[in-house]
Each structure stands twice: as C-alpha cells, then as structure tokens.
Design an enzyme around this catalytic site. Sequence first.
Site, short mmCIF file in Angstrom:
data_model
loop_
_atom_site.label_atom_id
_atom_site.label_comp_id
_atom_site.label_asym_id
_atom_site.label_seq_id
_atom_site.Cartn_x
_atom_site.Cartn_y
_atom_site.Cartn_z
N ASP A 49 -1.97 -2.23 9.87
CA ASP A 49 -2.09 -2.18 8.41
C ASP A 49 -2.75 -3.43 7.80
OD1 ASP A 49 -0.98 0.31 7.84
OD2 ASP A 49 1.06 -0.47 7.53
N LYS B 85 0.82 -1.22 0.00
CA LYS B 85 0.00 0.00 0.00
C LYS B 85 0.85 1.26 0.00
CE LYS B 85 1.05 1.19 4.44
NZ LYS B 85 1.77 2.39 4.85
C1 LIG Z 1 2.37 4.02 9.85
C2 LIG Z 1 1.48 3.04 9.15
C3 LIG Z 1 0.50 3.81 8.25
O1 LIG Z 1 -0.29 2.97 7.46
O2 LIG Z 1 2.10 2.09 8.31
P1 LIG Z 1 3.66 1.79 7.90
O3 LIG Z 1 4.17 3.02 7.27
O4 LIG Z 1 4.40 1.40 9.14
O5 LIG Z 1 3.60 0.66 6.90
C4 LIG Z 1 0.66 2.20 10.17
O6 LIG Z 1 -0.07 3.04 11.04
C5 LIG Z 1 1.51 1.26 10.99
O7 LIG Z 1 0.98 -0.01 10.77
P2 LIG Z 1 1.72 -1.36 11.31
O8 LIG Z 1 3.15 -1.31 10.92
O9 LIG Z 1 0.87 -2.51 10.90
O10 LIG Z 1 1.58 -1.07 12.85
P3 LIG Z 1 1.58 -2.02 14.12
O11 LIG Z 1 2.44 -3.22 13.86
O12 LIG Z 1 0.17 -2.21 14.57
O13 LIG Z 1 2.33 -1.04 15.14
C6 LIG Z 1 3.70 -0.77 15.06
C7 LIG Z 1 3.98 0.41 15.94
O14 LIG Z 1 3.50 1.60 15.30
C8 LIG Z 1 2.97 2.49 16.24
N1 LIG Z 1 1.56 2.80 15.87
C9 LIG Z 1 0.92 2.09 14.92
C10 LIG Z 1 -0.37 2.41 14.55
C11 LIG Z 1 -1.01 3.50 15.22
N2 LIG Z 1 -2.24 3.84 14.91
N3 LIG Z 1 -0.35 4.18 16.18
C12 LIG Z 1 0.93 3.86 16.51
O15 LIG Z 1 1.51 4.51 17.37
C13 LIG Z 1 3.13 1.86 17.60
O16 LIG Z 1 4.34 2.33 18.13
C14 LIG Z 1 3.28 0.38 17.28
O17 LIG Z 1 4.04 -0.30 18.24
N1 LIG Z 2 6.36 -11.22 6.84
C1 LIG Z 2 7.16 -10.19 7.11
N2 LIG Z 2 7.63 -9.42 6.11
C2 LIG Z 2 8.43 -8.35 6.38
N3 LIG Z 2 8.82 -8.00 7.60
C3 LIG Z 2 8.38 -8.72 8.63
C4 LIG Z 2 7.53 -9.84 8.42
N4 LIG Z 2 7.24 -10.35 9.61
C5 LIG Z 2 7.88 -9.60 10.51
N5 LIG Z 2 8.58 -8.63 9.94
C6 LIG Z 2 9.38 -7.58 10.63
O1 LIG Z 2 8.69 -6.32 10.49
C7 LIG Z 2 9.57 -5.29 10.02
C8 LIG Z 2 8.88 -4.31 9.06
O2 LIG Z 2 7.86 -4.90 8.34
P1 LIG Z 2 7.33 -4.42 6.90
O3 LIG Z 2 5.90 -4.83 6.82
O4 LIG Z 2 8.21 -4.93 5.82
O5 LIG Z 2 7.49 -2.84 6.89
P2 LIG Z 2 6.54 -1.60 7.18
O6 LIG Z 2 5.92 -1.83 8.55
O7 LIG Z 2 7.47 -0.44 7.14
O8 LIG Z 2 5.51 -1.54 6.11
C9 LIG Z 2 10.71 -6.02 9.34
O9 LIG Z 2 11.91 -5.30 9.52
C10 LIG Z 2 10.74 -7.40 9.99
O10 LIG Z 2 11.71 -7.45 11.05
#
Ligand SMILES: C[C@@](CO)(OP(=O)(O)O)[C@H](O)COP(=O)(O)OP(=O)(O)OC[C@H]1O[C@@H](n2ccc(N)nc2=O)[C@H](O)[C@@H]1O
Ligand SMILES: Nc1ncnc2c1ncn2[C@@H]1O[C@H](COP(=O)(O)OP(=O)(O)O)[C@@H](O)[C@H]1O
Length: 324
Positions: free
Chosen positions: A157, A11
């Site tokens: 996500d 995404k």
């Molecule tokens: C920022 C976003 C935007 O879409 O995505 P990424 O850029 O990482 O892919 C998301 O909110 C990330 O989603 P995801 O990576 O699945 O988050 P999670 O595993 O649930 O949380 C990882 C960490 O992000 C923070 N977190 C996440 C979601 C949220 N609404 N508030 C937070 O503060 C928290 O510190 C949590 O420990």
């Molecule tokens: N199936 C998976 N694919 C990628 N990363 C994973 C997975 N499971 C756990 N992880 C851990 O989560 C971290 C970030 O995940 P990823 O989904 O690739 O990135 P983002 O949260 O930035 O979208 C990685 O550095 C890895 O240590």
Amino acid sequence: MREVRASAPGKVNLTLRVGAPTPDGYHPLVTVFEALNLRETVTVRTSKTPGVRVETIAYLPDGSIDEATTRAMADVDPQTHLAVRAARVLQRLAAAGPWASTAAGLSIRVDKRVPVAGGMAGGSADAAAALVACNELWELGLGDEQLQAIGRSLGADVPACLAGGIALGTGRGDHMSVLRDGDEEGRHHWVMLLSHEGLSTPEVFREFDRVDAAGAPALAEPAPEEVAALCGEPEELGHCLVNDLQAPALRLRPELAETIGAAKDAGALAVTLSGSGPTVAALVRDAEHARALADALSEAPTVARAIPTHGPACGARIESTEAI
Ligand SMILES: C[C@@](CO)(OP(=O)(O)O)[C@H](O)COP(=O)(O)OP(=O)(O)OC[C@H]1O[C@@H](n2ccc(N)nc2=O)[C@H](O)[C@@H]1O
Ligand SMILES: Nc1ncnc2c1ncn2[C@@H]1O[C@H](COP(=O)(O)OP(=O)(O)O)[C@@H](O)[C@H]1O
C-alpha cells in the site's frame, strides 16, 4: 540540526479485484485507490544520539489524544514500525552522502489520524511520509520513481500513499498510475465506520484462498468509461464500488454485515469494505450528509467510531523544513 515534517494520506479501495495467489503467496491485484484527507504527519529530526527513535501519538477525530491507540503503538516493536523501516532505508543512503555526519541519529514523531489495522493503510502512510521527509532531511534528491520502488519494498500500500489522488494499482497493487490528482476539497464524501477490533490482512487473504480463489475470474483493468465513473460524481461512483475481499472478511467477521446494513438503512449512496477491512466505507452525497450519517451510526452496536472524511486527497508531501 534540521527538522522536516511531511504528511501522507490514508486510503479507501474504490475497487479491489483479487486473483489467485502466485507461488510466493502474494496475490495479483487490480485495485483503484482513493486517498483520503485523514492524514498521518511524520516529523524527522537529526539527533546527536545514534540510532532511530520513534514516538507515535494517535488522535481522535475531534483532535484530542486517543490514549488507547497511543499506548498500543508504544508497544509496536520499533524494528517493525513502518516509519522506522522507511527511515532506515534512506539512512543507509544518507550515510554515503554529504549529510553522513548527521545521518547516524534520527528521531521520528508520528502524529496518527488513520485508524490502526482498519484496512486504511495508516502504517503505509507513515512509511510514505517518512520516505518523503527523510529524502528532504538528508537532501538525497530521490525522484518519484525511486521513492515508489523503495515504497514497494516496504509494503503493497505504500506506493498508493505516496501517489495520492485516485490511482490504479496493478501487480501486487503496488504499481501505480494516477487517474486523477488529489486536492484539498475532495469530491467524494465518506463516513468510515470503524470496528471494535482490527482484522489481519494475511488472515483475510488466507480466507480468500480457502474459498474464493478457485473461482476468481481473470483480472482486467477498468475500461475508460469505468475510470470516468470512478473519478466522477458520487452517484456514478456508487455503482462501481466492488471488493473481492469483502466476502472473506464477512465470513471472518459476520457482524460487519450489520454495519453495512445499518449504513444502507441510514441512507448511504453505496457501502463497501475498505481494503481487507474491518472498516466499512459509506459513500454519501456531501459533507452535510456525511455529518448526519456519522451521527446516526455512531451509536450502532457494531460501530466503534464513525469518521466523516473526503477524497481524493493529495499524496505524500513536505509540510515544513526548519533549521533548529
Ligand atoms: C489489502 C490491501 C488493499 O489495498 O490493503 P489493506 O486493506 O491491508 O490496507 C493491500 O493489498 C495490502 O497492503 P499492505 O498491508 O501494505 O500489504 P503488505 O504489508 O505488503 O502485505 C501484507 C500481507 O498481505 C498479503 N498480500 C498483500 C498484498 C498482495 N497483493 N497480496 C497479498 O497476499 C500477504 O499475505 C502479505 O503478507
Ligand atoms: N506505523 C504503523 N502504524 C500502524 N501500524 C503499524 C505501523 N507499523 C507497523 N504496524 C503494524 O501493522 C499493523 C496494521 O497496520 P495498519 O497500516 O494500521 O493497517 P492496515 O494494514 O489494515 O491498513 C498494526 O496492527 C501494527 O502492528
């Protein structure tokens, strides 16, 4: 023995508005996701050996194996691998059903095309595809709402990767309403500009808390005319891109400003950080423009790789089911 293959999209966040953190440390979000046609494929197979095993193979955009990422994924603790965590939740349900005798052993193969730790939800797409695949493998009959609830328990996500299309996320960004369905063609073309090094999501949120949270305005859902623009032509969409995590991510990684500047100079319609970064998403006119911009930016010093893609793509779906 049965084998089921499912896929789920990565995404980009078209908008990402972040509120001040709640006492549990999470942040309220109002975000609009667009699913991209960079897809993860997860193949699950019943196995006579008890336990869950996972093998992950990562690919470069040309289809060749990405050896470095494949090796890095082999080092991820299987207990934390999001495909394994998702499969384990459904395995517990299957143990009580007609497939109980075959629920004990599972092998998972993940074919990875979404960059790791790039803010593109590759891990979440693995979880989404694993949920859909295991639901089919063990004939659990879970509906969309049940899969969404399980997805939410695995990561913020995951529901967006299940839903696909263009979708509004509220709560922690994990309560979805689909604004436009995904399809194969896609109407928004992007070049995803990868960084040399990943960026930790919690670290970016912490930096947001340090500087930006105190001044964060109240969150509002997009008005109907903004929804129309987000789902509309690329020129209209370009005016709507916004990401409250861009400023904190740029403070942590000042070189991302160079990538954003280079993409603008090269003729992108608009440029934004993808989620918590560090991937930079450049919006372009069409597929040809995407190829030209990717070629122009692939040698930029702050860009590790430039990947053309498009959206909105379909959400998690079954690709094949076989008796083996
Ligand atoms: C920022 C976003 C935007 O879409 O995505 P990424 O850029 O990482 O892919 C998301 O909110 C990330 O989603 P995801 O990576 O699945 O988050 P999670 O595993 O649930 O949380 C990882 C960490 O992000 C923070 N977190 C996440 C979601 C949220 N609404 N508030 C937070 O503060 C928290 O510190 C949590 O420990
Ligand atoms: N199936 C998976 N694919 C990628 N990363 C994973 C997975 N499971 C756990 N992880 C851990 O989560 C971290 C970030 O995940 P990823 O989904 O690739 O990135 P983002 O949260 O930035 O979208 C990685 O550095 C890895 O240590």
